[in-house]
Design a protein around this motif. Structure first.
Motif, PDB file in Angstrom:
ATOM      1  N   PRO A 508      -5.718  13.292  -8.184  1.00 18.56           N
ATOM      2  CA  PRO A 508      -6.325  12.147  -7.495  1.00 18.56           C
ATOM      3  C   PRO A 508      -5.284  11.408  -6.658  1.00 18.56           C
ATOM      4  O   PRO A 508      -4.123  11.297  -7.073  1.00 18.56           O
ATOM      5  CB  PRO A 508      -6.817  11.243  -8.625  1.00 18.56           C
ATOM      6  CG  PRO A 508      -6.609  11.994  -9.892  1.00 18.56           C
ATOM      7  CD  PRO A 508      -5.653  13.108  -9.631  1.00 18.56           C
ATOM      8  N   ALA A 509      -5.715  10.904  -5.511  1.00 17.53           N
ATOM      9  CA  ALA A 509      -4.782  10.206  -4.614  1.00 17.53           C
ATOM     10  C   ALA A 509      -4.118   9.024  -5.312  1.00 17.53           C
ATOM     11  O   ALA A 509      -2.962   8.709  -5.062  1.00 17.53           O
ATOM     12  CB  ALA A 509      -5.524   9.738  -3.368  1.00 17.53           C
ATOM     13  N   SER A 510      -4.853   8.400  -6.216  1.00 16.13           N
ATOM     14  CA  SER A 510      -4.291   7.220  -6.891  1.00 16.13           C
ATOM     15  C   SER A 510      -3.065   7.582  -7.720  1.00 16.13           C
ATOM     16  O   SER A 510      -2.264   6.730  -8.059  1.00 16.13           O
ATOM     17  CB  SER A 510      -5.352   6.578  -7.781  1.00 16.13           C
ATOM     18  OG  SER A 510      -5.794   7.514  -8.731  1.00 16.13           O
ATOM     19  N   GLU A 511      -2.927   8.874  -8.045  1.00 17.61           N
ATOM     20  CA  GLU A 511      -1.787   9.282  -8.854  1.00 17.61           C
ATOM     21  C   GLU A 511      -0.634   9.823  -8.024  1.00 17.61           C
ATOM     22  O   GLU A 511       0.324  10.376  -8.568  1.00 17.61           O
ATOM     23  CB  GLU A 511      -2.226  10.319  -9.884  1.00 17.61           C
ATOM     24  CG  GLU A 511      -2.999   9.667 -11.012  1.00 17.61           C
ATOM     25  CD  GLU A 511      -3.439  10.655 -12.070  1.00 17.61           C
ATOM     26  OE1 GLU A 511      -4.486  10.422 -12.677  1.00 17.61           O
ATOM     27  OE2 GLU A 511      -2.735  11.669 -12.261  1.00 17.61           O
ATOM     28  N   ALA A 512      -0.757   9.690  -6.719  1.00 18.73           N
ATOM     29  CA  ALA A 512       0.376  10.066  -5.869  1.00 18.73           C
ATOM     30  C   ALA A 512       1.538   9.115  -6.173  1.00 18.73           C
ATOM     31  O   ALA A 512       1.359   8.088  -6.814  1.00 18.73           O
ATOM     32  CB  ALA A 512      -0.025   9.972  -4.396  1.00 18.73           C
ATOM     33  N   ASP A 513       2.714   9.481  -5.688  1.00 18.90           N
ATOM     34  CA  ASP A 513       3.896   8.687  -6.009  1.00 18.90           C
ATOM     35  C   ASP A 513       3.890   7.330  -5.320  1.00 18.90           C
ATOM     36  O   ASP A 513       3.112   7.077  -4.402  1.00 18.90           O
ATOM     37  CB  ASP A 513       5.150   9.458  -5.621  1.00 18.90           C
ATOM     38  CG  ASP A 513       5.517  10.463  -6.685  1.00 18.90           C
ATOM     39  OD1 ASP A 513       5.566  11.661  -6.381  1.00 18.90           O
ATOM     40  OD2 ASP A 513       5.721  10.048  -7.852  1.00 18.90           O
ATOM     41  N   ARG A 514       4.786   6.504  -5.818  1.00 24.23           N
ATOM     42  CA  ARG A 514       4.923   5.155  -5.280  1.00 24.23           C
ATOM     43  C   ARG A 514       6.180   5.053  -4.448  1.00 24.23           C
ATOM     44  O   ARG A 514       7.128   5.807  -4.645  1.00 24.23           O
ATOM     45  CB  ARG A 514       4.983   4.136  -6.423  1.00 24.23           C
ATOM     46  CG  ARG A 514       3.663   4.011  -7.067  1.00 24.23           C
ATOM     47  CD  ARG A 514       3.626   3.275  -8.367  1.00 24.23           C
ATOM     48  NE  ARG A 514       2.339   3.548  -8.989  1.00 24.23           N
ATOM     49  CZ  ARG A 514       1.199   3.007  -8.590  1.00 24.23           C
ATOM     50  NH1 ARG A 514       1.195   2.137  -7.618  1.00 24.23           N
ATOM     51  NH2 ARG A 514       0.066   3.344  -9.152  1.00 24.23           N
ATOM     52  N   LEU A 515       6.204   4.055  -3.590  1.00 24.28           N
ATOM     53  CA  LEU A 515       7.371   3.811  -2.760  1.00 24.28           C
ATOM     54  C   LEU A 515       8.595   3.556  -3.635  1.00 24.28           C
ATOM     55  O   LEU A 515       9.705   3.980  -3.314  1.00 24.28           O
ATOM     56  CB  LEU A 515       7.087   2.603  -1.853  1.00 24.28           C
ATOM     57  CG  LEU A 515       7.951   2.435  -0.618  1.00 24.28           C
ATOM     58  CD1 LEU A 515       7.942   3.690   0.240  1.00 24.28           C
ATOM     59  CD2 LEU A 515       7.450   1.251   0.204  1.00 24.28           C
ATOM     60  N   THR A 516       8.367   2.898  -4.766  1.00 24.51           N
ATOM     61  CA  THR A 516       9.495   2.596  -5.659  1.00 24.51           C
ATOM     62  C   THR A 516      10.147   3.880  -6.160  1.00 24.51           C
ATOM     63  O   THR A 516      11.353   3.908  -6.400  1.00 24.51           O
ATOM     64  CB  THR A 516       9.022   1.755  -6.854  1.00 24.51           C
ATOM     65  OG1 THR A 516       7.864   2.368  -7.404  1.00 24.51           O
ATOM     66  CG2 THR A 516       8.709   0.334  -6.451  1.00 24.51           C
ATOM     67  N   THR A 517       9.354   4.939  -6.325  1.00 23.19           N
ATOM     68  CA  THR A 517       9.910   6.218  -6.766  1.00 23.19           C
ATOM     69  C   THR A 517      10.896   6.732  -5.722  1.00 23.19           C
ATOM     70  O   THR A 517      11.987   7.212  -6.054  1.00 23.19           O
ATOM     71  CB  THR A 517       8.783   7.249  -6.957  1.00 23.19           C
ATOM     72  OG1 THR A 517       7.756   6.644  -7.733  1.00 23.19           O
ATOM     73  CG2 THR A 517       9.289   8.497  -7.637  1.00 23.19           C
ATOM     74  N   LEU A 518      10.516   6.620  -4.452  1.00 20.94           N
ATOM     75  CA  LEU A 518      11.409   7.058  -3.374  1.00 20.94           C
ATOM     76  C   LEU A 518      12.636   6.174  -3.293  1.00 20.94           C
ATOM     77  O   LEU A 518      13.760   6.655  -3.114  1.00 20.94           O
ATOM     78  CB  LEU A 518      10.670   7.003  -2.032  1.00 20.94           C
ATOM     79  CG  LEU A 518       9.845   8.225  -1.650  1.00 20.94           C
ATOM     80  CD1 LEU A 518       9.168   7.998  -0.325  1.00 20.94           C
ATOM     81  CD2 LEU A 518      10.735   9.462  -1.575  1.00 20.94           C
ATOM     82  N   GLN A 519      12.420   4.869  -3.461  1.00 24.02           N
ATOM     83  CA  GLN A 519      13.552   3.941  -3.407  1.00 24.02           C
ATOM     84  C   GLN A 519      14.536   4.255  -4.536  1.00 24.02           C
ATOM     85  O   GLN A 519      15.750   4.236  -4.341  1.00 24.02           O
ATOM     86  CB  GLN A 519      13.059   2.496  -3.498  1.00 24.02           C
ATOM     87  CG  GLN A 519      12.431   2.038  -2.181  1.00 24.02           C
ATOM     88  CD  GLN A 519      11.413   0.917  -2.343  1.00 24.02           C
ATOM     89  OE1 GLN A 519      11.018   0.585  -3.463  1.00 24.02           O
ATOM     90  NE2 GLN A 519      10.986   0.354  -1.236  1.00 24.02           N
ATOM     91  N   ALA A 520      13.976   4.606  -5.699  1.00 24.36           N
ATOM     92  CA  ALA A 520      14.836   4.959  -6.832  1.00 24.36           C
ATOM     93  C   ALA A 520      15.638   6.221  -6.528  1.00 24.36           C
ATOM     94  O   ALA A 520      16.781   6.354  -6.955  1.00 24.36           O
ATOM     95  CB  ALA A 520      13.988   5.147  -8.084  1.00 24.36           C
ATOM     96  N   LEU A 521      15.023   7.140  -5.771  1.00 30.42           N
ATOM     97  CA  LEU A 521      15.731   8.370  -5.417  1.00 30.42           C
ATOM     98  C   LEU A 521      16.936   8.061  -4.540  1.00 30.42           C
ATOM     99  O   LEU A 521      17.985   8.687  -4.661  1.00 30.42           O
ATOM    100  CB  LEU A 521      14.801   9.327  -4.682  1.00 30.42           C
ATOM    101  CG  LEU A 521      13.848  10.129  -5.557  1.00 30.42           C
ATOM    102  CD1 LEU A 521      12.874  10.905  -4.700  1.00 30.42           C
ATOM    103  CD2 LEU A 521      14.625  11.064  -6.463  1.00 30.42           C
TER     104      LEU A 521
END
Ligand code: ZN
Lengths: 528, 355
Positions: A508-521
């Protein structure tokens, strides 16, 4: 119908999740039964109506409008239902029946009587009502709201407030117009009893393993398994029915009949669906061959044989095991499987390693063995719906992938001219908006390109010159070499060489990643 | 239909008016009166239908218009509003040599007028911009018989059907009730639309202060001085704006840094273009309000039928569709192809950067 039309009108222009929730809550509070239940069904995609072809609508419009003006208007508006809604003579002086009456009439109508019936309604309806009605009957309703979001709004309405997973738990035992659900939420009736209905239970999800987690996490307290590269499924079998659900609660039983046949038990199991040939796990692409098919043939089933690697048990018969610690559930699972064996059902093996260097080496080999990485699960963890913190960790083979949502598409040039092959994808911001984070032009197979192109053509919300904005429902797994801070991009992040790793229509699209995940990367990269 | 079109063709250009009222580079020109109507370049003598920027340009020598239009022009254009200004009341014939000129209300904005020109027994009616919906801030459109009716066609496509503005105000107030913590920032043109919105809100019983972007304040003050009461208005700049306030600003301010000062702003846009979803989406508005100071498609056709001139000339807008509809109904019609009138400047939606 007016309330429903108003709701659609507002939802279409409200980007934020919180705004959508407020609109949905207001609608479900104000709309009467059974209208609101049918609206819920329309939003959640559980409404089954005899589909009316756009051609019939077009032909009907031709009886009431000037062909030249219709053509110019259609060109300007770009959407058939909207053009007809706007051009139909009159502006709605009559009384349109309620949503429920409309749906019940449609469900029982003779096909030949539909055009005349529709014309009567269009005469009575206002322009927004016409639009809602035409979208509803041509199965073109794109509300921009997931079933999950609608359930979340309902959960917030309950007094006292409940968790949306409580609705999820009984959802598959309910049917439109959901009278018993509303009665329960409003405290007028007890919670609907699913009885022996084969209902979906919200799954427990894992957090991505980050570098700091490795320093705090004690491997001895964790059950370590492979992260399989298939799709997560829930096997539900009761004395009356068997069902196979995707992690997004979609019923995929008919696509995998051989799995249904293997479910000679009563209970609820959690596992991974994979294509397994002679004991070897096939790449994810093979499984996609099965997922993409509407109808399946015996040859197809032989060519792409499926099986399940089981990793958890939620129910043994009607006994709920979810409150037990994982280690205990594992014992139950092993005993359960030995009581109900089937060649298609496998136990996901445990990996008995307690030091990081050995685990790192194993993890590094996961891509070669068609595995997605490793799972680290706290042995004491109960089975909790959603993504509870500090219980389960997923350690994906390539740490630089994200699950993003397809937002815009553009036609490619040269060889790919004509197909939509340039994709803008986004991830979720803190306030629940999709933020575009990059564009991908490669990485897909020819078959995936065909699937993407078809999806884009059938899910377009609007066009801006060569660019199409699509319904935000398709999850793409994006692989990329690095994430960097960028002031040039609105998201603040630039991805180096993003490409489409694979399509995740199961997610489901709602379970796609968050911007914070990318920022953490980005942070993780800097600390390396 | 073929017969009707042939008839229309036969009738085309029958009117002798074409010999004394024609299009020049400066705009529509009435030769026997030596007068331009809404000229786009400076001329010796201009009659101005209304004070919107694309109709009331600076630098003319003598300007003839309603007193309200002249007052607005002075506020907007200052010294270049016209060297000599002559105010004319509605329905008061004025002789300009052999031509008699009379102004009639157009219902577009305060002071807006249709211009009736009578010469050698023929009557030409120039509508300027007009609407037929009631507007508490200006006099209602008055239909006048004419031999040639010269109409605008901003919303000359059948998709443009404006709902009653009062119903859109109900939607706005419902949104305020649903999102009481969010300032509703309404993008609207500073002349006419802004004041009409305020007046409609007051009629609907909304008596809280309404906050104005600097660009809107001076014209609101002028409207008040001309007798149009607008209630408690406050500057949005420098003031503390409470949650749930209504703030009016030019459409361009919606995407602007300016709007960041507002508490959780909910962008709204009041324009006839909001009727079409693709246009509304492009504007970035979360609450598109279909409120226009122009006639919608139905009103254009109804007005043409009501005035019942044998011949209709279409000035600016989507003239193709309107001319098609007029000729189909058996009336003669032609496009004047006037240039220099923006595709409806007062209703332009802001183009937001792509998300
Ligand atoms: Zn104007």
């Amino acid at each position: 119908m007016k309330l429903f039309a108003d709701l659609l009108e507002r939802l279409a222009f409200t980007p934020s999740r919180l705004g959508k929730l407020a609109l949905l809550r207001a609608y479900f509070t104000r709309a009467p039964d059974p209208d609101r239940g049918y609206a819920l069904a329309a939003i959640a995609g559980t409404l089954r109506l005899p589909a009316i072809r756009p051609n019939m609508v077009r032909a009907l419009a031709a009886t009431r409008t000037d062909p030249t003006l219709f053509a110019w208007s259609y060109e300007f508006v770009g959407d058939l239902a909207e053009t007809v809604a706007l051009l139909w003579p009159g502006t709605g002086s009559g009384t349109l029946p309620g949503l429920s009456k409309l749906i019940e009439t449609l469900a029982g109508a003779e096909k030949s009587a539909l055009p005349a019936q529709l014309a009567t309604w269009l005469d009575a309806a206002t322009i927004p009502e016409r639009y809602a009605l035409l979208k509803l009957i041509t199965s073109g309703l794109r509300v921009g709201v997931s079933a999950r979001l609608a359930k979340t709004a309902l959960a917030e309405l309950a007094t006292p407030k409940i968790d949306p997973d409580e609705i999820e738990e009984i959802w598959h035992a309910l049917a439109p117009p959901y009278l018993s659900l509303f009665a329960w939420l409003e405290g007028r009736a007890p919670r609907p009893d699913p009885g022996a209905a084969p209902i979906f239970r919200p799954p427990m999800l894992a957090h991505p393993l980050t570098a700091p987690d490795r320093t705090t996490l004690d491997l001895a307290d964790h059950q370590i398994e492979w992260k399989w590269d298939g799709i997560r499924v829930q096997l539900v079998a009761t004395p009356i029915e068997r069902r196979l659900y995707s992690r997004g609660s979609e019923d995929i039983s008919t696509t995998f009949p051989e799995i249904l046949l293997a479910m000679n038990f009563h209970g609820v199991l959690d596992g991974e669906l994979l294509v397994i040939r002679n004991g070897d796990i096939a790449p994810f692409g093979d499984l996609q061959q099965r997922l993409n098919r509407r109808t399946i043939s015996a040859r197809h089933m032989t060519e792409f044989p499926t099986g399940i690697y089981l990793y958890d048990i939620l129910f043994d018969g009607r006994t709920d095991l979810r409150a037990l610690p994982l280690a205990t559930r594992r014992q139950h699972l092993e005993a359960f499987l030995s009581r109900h064996p089937d060649p298609r059902l496998h136990l996901s093996p445990l990996i008995e390693l307690t030091d990081w260097p050995a685990l790192d080496a194993l993890w590094a080999s996961s891509r070669a063995s068609n595995r997605e990485g490793l799972m680290l699960k706290q042995k004491s963890s109960p089975y909790l719906a959603g993504r509870p913190k500090g219980n389960w960790w997923k350690w994906k083979r390539d740490p630089l992938t994200i699950d993003a949502v397809l937002m815009y598409a553009e036609r490619g040039h040269g060889k790919r001219g004509g197909t939509y092959s340039d994709y803008t994808f986004g991830v979720w911001s803190e306030d629940g908006r999709l933020v575009p984070v990059g564009k991908a032009y490669s990485g897909y197979t020819d078959k995936e390109l065909v699937i993407l192109d078809r999806f884009i053509r059938t899910h377009t919300l609007q066009t801006f010159g060569p660019v199409r904005e699509v319904e935000k429902t398709l999850v793409l797994e994006i692989a990329f070499d690095a994430a960097q801070s960028s002031t040039r991009h609105k998201s603040g992040i630039a991805l180096r060489f993003p490409r489409i790793n694979r399509l995740r229509p199961d997610k489901p699209a709602s379970e796609a990643d968050r911007l914070t995940t990318l920022q953490a990367l980005i942070t993780a990269e800097k600390n390396r | 239909m073929a017969r009707a079109t042939a008839l229309a063709h036969f009738r085309r250009m029958v009117s002798p008016i074409a010999s004394w009222l024609s299009v020049r580079a400066q705009g529509l020109y009435c030769e026997p009166a030596d007068l331009f109507i809404d000229p786009v370049r400076p001329v010796p003598r201009a009659a101005i239908t209304h004070a919107h920027a694309d109709h009331a340009r600076p630098g003319h020598q003598a300007v003839l218009a309603t007193a309200e239009t002249l007052a607005i022009m002075r506020v907007r254009l200052g010294a270049s509003a016209g060297a000599g200004q002559q105010a004319l009341a509605y329905a008061t014939p004025l002789s300009l040599g052999p031509v008699t000129l009379t102004l009639f209300p157009a219902g577009h904005v305060l002071g807006s007028a249709q211009i009736l020109l009578q010469y050698q027994g023929s009557r030409a009616l120039v509508s300027g911009d007009y609407k037929r919906q009631p507007d508490p801030t200006c006099a209602s459109f008055q239909p006048v018989p004419a031999d040639v009716f010269i109409t605008e066609a901003t919303f000359g496509l059948p998709v443009f059907r404006h709902p009653p503005a009062e119903a859109e105000i109900v939607r706005l107030l419902a949104s305020l009730a649903l999102f009481p913590g969010r300032a509703h920032l309404i993008g609207c043109y500073s002349l006419g639309k802004c004041q009409r919105l305020i007046a409609l809100l007051r009629e609907a019983g909304y008596d809280a202060p309404i906050y104005l972007h600097g660009a809107h304040a001076s014209l609101c003050a002028l409207y008040e001085s001309l007798g149009v009461g607008l209630g408690d208005l406050r500057p949005a700049t420098g003031a503390k704006i409470p949650p749930g306030a209504i703030v009016l600003a030019p459409p361009s301010a919606l995407a602007d840094r300016w709007s960041r000062r507002l508490p959780d702003p909910l962008p709204c846009l009041a324009s006839g273009w909001m009727r079409v979803r693709a246009r509304a989406r492009q504007s970035g508005a979360e609450l598109p309000l279909i409120i226009s100071d122009h006639a919608d498609w139905d009103a254009l056709l109804a007005t043409i039928a009501e005035i019942d001139a044998p011949e209709v000339w279409v000035t600016h807008g989507r003239e193709d569709a309107l001319i098609h509809a007029i000729t189909t109904s058996g009336r003669a019609a032609r496009a004047l192809r006037l240039i220099g009138y923006e595709d409806d400047a007062e209703d332009t939606a802001p183009e937001l950067p792509a998300p």
